[in-house]
Design a protein around this motif. Sequence first.
Motif, PDB file in Angstrom:
ATOM      1  N   UNK A  22     -88.558  28.811  61.683  1.00 24.62           N
ATOM      2  CA  UNK A  22     -88.848  28.035  62.892  1.00 24.62           C
ATOM      3  C   UNK A  22     -88.396  26.584  62.721  1.00 24.62           C
ATOM      4  N   UNK A  23     -88.642  26.020  61.542  1.00 28.68           N
ATOM      5  CA  UNK A  23     -88.236  24.637  61.278  1.00 28.68           C
ATOM      6  C   UNK A  23     -86.717  24.492  61.270  1.00 28.68           C
ATOM      7  N   UNK A  24     -86.017  25.479  60.732  1.00 31.35           N
ATOM      8  CA  UNK A  24     -84.553  25.439  60.702  1.00 31.35           C
ATOM      9  C   UNK A  24     -84.007  25.388  62.128  1.00 31.35           C
ATOM     10  N   UNK A  25     -84.555  26.214  63.003  1.00 27.93           N
ATOM     11  CA  UNK A  25     -84.116  26.213  64.401  1.00 27.93           C
ATOM     12  C   UNK A  25     -84.471  24.884  65.055  1.00 27.93           C
ATOM     13  N   UNK A  26     -85.698  24.419  64.854  1.00 27.27           N
ATOM     14  CA  UNK A  26     -86.166  23.187  65.488  1.00 27.27           C
ATOM     15  C   UNK A  26     -85.366  21.967  65.038  1.00 27.27           C
ATOM     16  N   UNK A  27     -85.088  21.870  63.746  1.00 29.56           N
ATOM     17  CA  UNK A  27     -84.332  20.722  63.232  1.00 29.56           C
ATOM     18  C   UNK A  27     -82.934  20.692  63.845  1.00 29.56           C
ATOM     19  N   UNK A  28     -82.300  21.840  63.943  1.00 28.49           N
ATOM     20  CA  UNK A  28     -80.969  21.888  64.537  1.00 28.49           C
ATOM     21  C   UNK A  28     -80.988  21.416  65.987  1.00 28.49           C
ATOM     22  N   UNK A  29     -81.990  21.868  66.744  1.00 27.06           N
ATOM     23  CA  UNK A  29     -82.111  21.457  68.146  1.00 27.06           C
ATOM     24  C   UNK A  29     -82.364  19.951  68.242  1.00 27.06           C
ATOM     25  N   UNK A  30     -83.266  19.442  67.411  1.00 26.36           N
ATOM     26  CA  UNK A  30     -83.570  18.008  67.459  1.00 26.36           C
ATOM     27  C   UNK A  30     -82.382  17.169  67.004  1.00 26.36           C
ATOM     28  N   UNK A  31     -81.658  17.642  66.017  1.00 27.71           N
ATOM     29  CA  UNK A  31     -80.490  16.908  65.532  1.00 27.71           C
ATOM     30  C   UNK A  31     -79.405  16.864  66.610  1.00 27.71           C
ATOM     31  N   UNK A  32     -79.170  17.996  67.269  1.00 24.74           N
ATOM     32  CA  UNK A  32     -78.179  18.014  68.337  1.00 24.74           C
ATOM     33  C   UNK A  32     -78.576  17.033  69.440  1.00 24.74           C
ATOM     34  N   UNK A  33     -79.854  17.004  69.802  1.00 21.62           N
ATOM     35  CA  UNK A  33     -80.317  16.072  70.837  1.00 21.62           C
ATOM     36  C   UNK A  33     -80.137  14.625  70.382  1.00 21.62           C
ATOM     37  N   UNK A  34     -80.440  14.338  69.127  1.00 15.98           N
ATOM     38  CA  UNK A  34     -80.270  12.975  68.613  1.00 15.98           C
ATOM     39  C   UNK A  34     -78.799  12.556  68.646  1.00 15.98           C
ATOM     40  N   UNK A  35     -77.920  13.459  68.281  1.00 11.87           N
ATOM     41  CA  UNK A  35     -76.486  13.156  68.304  1.00 11.87           C
ATOM     42  C   UNK A  35     -76.019  12.933  69.746  1.00 11.87           C
ATOM     43  N   UNK A  36     -76.449  13.816  70.653  1.00 18.43           N
ATOM     44  CA  UNK A  36     -76.071  13.644  72.058  1.00 18.43           C
ATOM     45  C   UNK A  36     -76.586  12.312  72.597  1.00 18.43           C
ATOM     46  N   UNK A  37     -77.820  11.964  72.265  1.00 19.78           N
ATOM     47  CA  UNK A  37     -78.379  10.685  72.715  1.00 19.78           C
ATOM     48  C   UNK A  37     -77.596   9.506  72.148  1.00 19.78           C
ATOM     49  N   UNK A  38     -77.223   9.601  70.870  1.00 21.38           N
ATOM     50  CA  UNK A  38     -76.455   8.528  70.233  1.00 21.38           C
ATOM     51  C   UNK A  38     -75.099   8.374  70.900  1.00 21.38           C
ATOM     52  N   UNK A  39     -74.448   9.484  71.162  1.00 19.77           N
ATOM     53  CA  UNK A  39     -73.142   9.426  71.826  1.00 19.77           C
ATOM     54  C   UNK A  39     -73.261   8.833  73.230  1.00 19.77           C
ATOM     55  N   UNK A  40     -74.298   9.237  73.953  1.00 22.73           N
ATOM     56  CA  UNK A  40     -74.482   8.703  75.301  1.00 22.73           C
ATOM     57  C   UNK A  40     -74.777   7.207  75.252  1.00 22.73           C
ATOM     58  N   UNK A  41     -75.603   6.794  74.302  1.00 24.80           N
ATOM     59  CA  UNK A  41     -75.895   5.365  74.148  1.00 24.80           C
ATOM     60  C   UNK A  41     -74.629   4.597  73.816  1.00 24.80           C
ATOM     61  N   UNK A  42     -73.818   5.143  72.917  1.00 24.62           N
ATOM     62  CA  UNK A  42     -72.552   4.500  72.550  1.00 24.62           C
ATOM     63  C   UNK A  42     -71.641   4.370  73.760  1.00 24.62           C
ATOM     64  N   UNK A  43     -71.568   5.424  74.560  1.00 25.94           N
ATOM     65  CA  UNK A  43     -70.727   5.390  75.768  1.00 25.94           C
ATOM     66  C   UNK A  43     -71.265   4.366  76.768  1.00 25.94           C
ATOM     67  N   UNK A  44     -72.594   4.308  76.916  1.00 26.91           N
ATOM     68  CA  UNK A  44     -73.197   3.331  77.831  1.00 26.91           C
ATOM     69  C   UNK A  44     -72.926   1.906  77.370  1.00 26.91           C
ATOM     70  N   UNK A  45     -73.051   1.663  76.086  1.00 28.61           N
ATOM     71  CA  UNK A  45     -72.780   0.325  75.549  1.00 28.61           C
ATOM     72  C   UNK A  45     -71.313  -0.030  75.760  1.00 28.61           C
ATOM     73  N   UNK A  46     -70.435   0.924  75.470  1.00 34.88           N
ATOM     74  CA  UNK A  46     -69.007   0.680  75.666  1.00 34.88           C
ATOM     75  C   UNK A  46     -68.718   0.367  77.137  1.00 34.88           C
ATOM     76  N   UNK A  47     -69.338   1.111  78.040  1.00 34.66           N
ATOM     77  CA  UNK A  47     -69.163   0.872  79.472  1.00 34.66           C
ATOM     78  C   UNK A  47     -69.659  -0.524  79.850  1.00 34.66           C
ATOM     79  N   UNK A  48     -70.859  -0.890  79.349  1.00 30.96           N
ATOM     80  CA  UNK A  48     -71.411  -2.212  79.643  1.00 30.96           C
ATOM     81  C   UNK A  48     -70.518  -3.322  79.103  1.00 30.96           C
ATOM     82  N   UNK A  49     -70.013  -3.152  77.894  1.00 35.15           N
ATOM     83  CA  UNK A  49     -69.141  -4.171  77.296  1.00 35.15           C
ATOM     84  C   UNK A  49     -67.833  -4.307  78.086  1.00 35.15           C
TER      85      UNK A  49
END
Length: 113
Positions: free
Chosen positions: A79-106
């Motif tokens: 269960x933890x293996x599945x959960x960590x993968x899901x949370x990691x994917x969400x963290x990466x997606x959030x980081x990429x979106x934040x990076x894109x938003x910052x780039x757009x703002x700049x």
Amino acid sequence: MNGNWDGAFIAKSVDRGISAWSTTAEEVSRELPKLAAEIEERLAAAPWGVGAEGEAFLRAHFSDGGPTEMIAQCKRLAEEIVDVGDRLRQAIDNTRQTDADIDHDLTRMTREV
């Protein structure tokens, strides 16, 4: 290195790694119940017998939870293996979106100046 994160980005190879993690997690989730059921079935057959030696083996084998505790821990780990993968994917997606938003703002700030 000056500690500045300018130019830092998440490489596309992360996607391959997360995909591999997800594939492994799916396989563990699919196979573990079968393996656990097989072990539980074999334990239920009580192959150690009913004599004094069998009883002694049973007590020693199941002390501190024995194989049933191992199965429970494997299920929690799966269960933890599945959960960590899901949370990691969400963290990466959030980081990429934040990076894109910052780039757009700049980019907008540069145009407005």
